[in-house]
Scaffold this active site. Sequence first.
Site, PDB file in Angstrom:
ATOM      1  CB  CYS A   1      -0.902   0.008   1.239  1.00 59.20           C
ATOM      2  SG  CYS A   1      -1.862  -1.509   1.449  1.00 59.20           S
TER       3      CYS A   1
ATOM      4  CG  ASP B   1      -0.729  -8.439   6.825  1.00 57.59           C
ATOM      5  OD1 ASP B   1      -1.756  -7.947   6.316  1.00 57.59           O
ATOM      6  OD2 ASP B   1       0.388  -8.338   6.291  1.00 57.59           O
TER       7      ASP B   1
END
Length: 607
Positions: free
Chosen positions: A2, A96
């Site tokens: 990201c 996660d």
Amino acid sequence: MCGIAGEINFKNKINLSVMNAMSRELTPRGPDADGIFDSEGCCLVHRRLIVIDPENGAQPMSEGDFTLVYNGELYNTEEVRAELKRRGATFFGHSDTEVVLKAFIEFGERCVEMFNGIFAFAVWNKRTRTLFLARDRIGVKPLFYAEFDGGIVFASEIKALLCHPEVKPIITREGAAQIMLIGPAKPVGSGVFRDIRDLPAAYYAVFDENGLKLRRYWKPIAERHTEGLKETTAHLRELIFDAVKRQLVSDVGLCTFLSGGLDSSIISAIAAHEFEKRGEVLNTYSIDYRNNRENFRASAFQPDEDAPYVLEMAEFLHTQHHDVVLDTPALADALNDAVYARDLPGMADVDSSLYLFCREIKRDFSVALSGECADEIFGGYPWYHRPEVLHYDGFPWATSVPERGALMKDPMSGCEAEAFVREVYNKCLSEVSYLDGESAEDARMREMFTMNLQYFMATLLDRKDRMSMAHGLEVRVPFCDYRLVEYAYNIPTDYKNYNNREKGLVRHAMEGLLPQHVLWRKKSPYPKTHNPNYLALLSERLGAILKDPNCRLTEIVNADALREMLETNGASFTKNWYGQLMTVPQIFAYFLQIEAWMRKYNVIVSD
């Protein structure tokens, strides 16, 4: 993977239009979704590339007083999740991201010591008005920041920071010297621009109303290696297999890079076997250049072509293989794209070729595995084996410091240039962990390991992250598993050089996995074009820039010295610029990148 960004401001209201602009700059890193958290004194933004848990991994993610933005992957998610559950935590998804947030809430700053992965993340504590920033041990994922009066702004990439009015595209004489004398590497912690810093690998930082405090939480520590060769070989094999297998977890399609060399072949072989168990076929990708076979000339650094080995390995592993073939004009045209992806002048066409390669892979995949960093930790490069280079009193991949200094606008003498680089070099060596009583040779190997970890490997990881994430492609690097790095740091050199070969221990540990002649193939670096037309094209473009009255390059480069290089086709510069790959064509390309960078970023050169 990201893109993340944020601002903490204890004095003024945060401008949301600026934060939205920063978010837009990070869109390539996270093309699938975006989010924003806006609270008094804090704004966090996130751009998401969906890889794990599409439904429950949205960010920013909040729980109680804590809000997280996170870029990365954990490879021990289930182990950390199990420990958190044992302590009473409950989970609504399997991402996660949720594990990172709950681990921080439970363990605070110590959570980073639990993580095996590649990451950069920020957590805002609304109650204590404290920002926590952290970066993975090896520095695979980037995180830049800039402080200003009463606040801090951070982002995954420099281009996003430059959207902020407190951050100016200014380079001082020191920044220019970094570009000219150390580049494409940069000193640990430097963002090259005057106002920008790079959070170093294996560091976390805490920002509150008292300012910013940095702390290092990990580095390889010298310990006596007590295992024999047989135990070491088995242990290494287990670590490599485990690192690769952990990084094959993905909720979207995954492929591997395959060059036909040792490292990518190991990763592809392990991955192919795991795919076969699931009844699936692994996709592999390789890069080549049009007419390279006709123009290839063997050298000590590049003894043979990759193409025949790529074909053999693809057939041996029964993969669905894809060749990406690049042409000379495209390679040169992409130099500017690569600068914008990296935000700095980089490794020239070594960058632009990877940029184009990743663009092609992204058409079909969002995750790939690559073999970077095995050479740095297991001694694959010539500077680990050639005594005159091993004991060179400086960075062995950049021995052309005096020649570089002479190319600066205000030319530095050889002594001045070397003094500048030596300060950076000495700081690096000051952080080496030694073993009491070890030989001078063993101590030098530890120094070489540390230099590679902090500089050469860091440059390659910057390259891999920026060129891939420019297309929203997540590239994982199993040889950067910190357990491998820790273990390799203490393996005796004669073990590493088993059978008197570079990376001999790795080859020995992988017996039975690859064909013998691939397993013991002499190292060949990342492929580059050998087409003479490439040098001619770069020379033409560089010459045109030097004639342009609006040329920016000459604000930091000596025009007359550069013209002399052009007139002699680089004969006046007798050494490589950086490592084995940046020879004369890449030096010219590097200067083209400096010009493009100064124009694109409106760089201001200041004393």
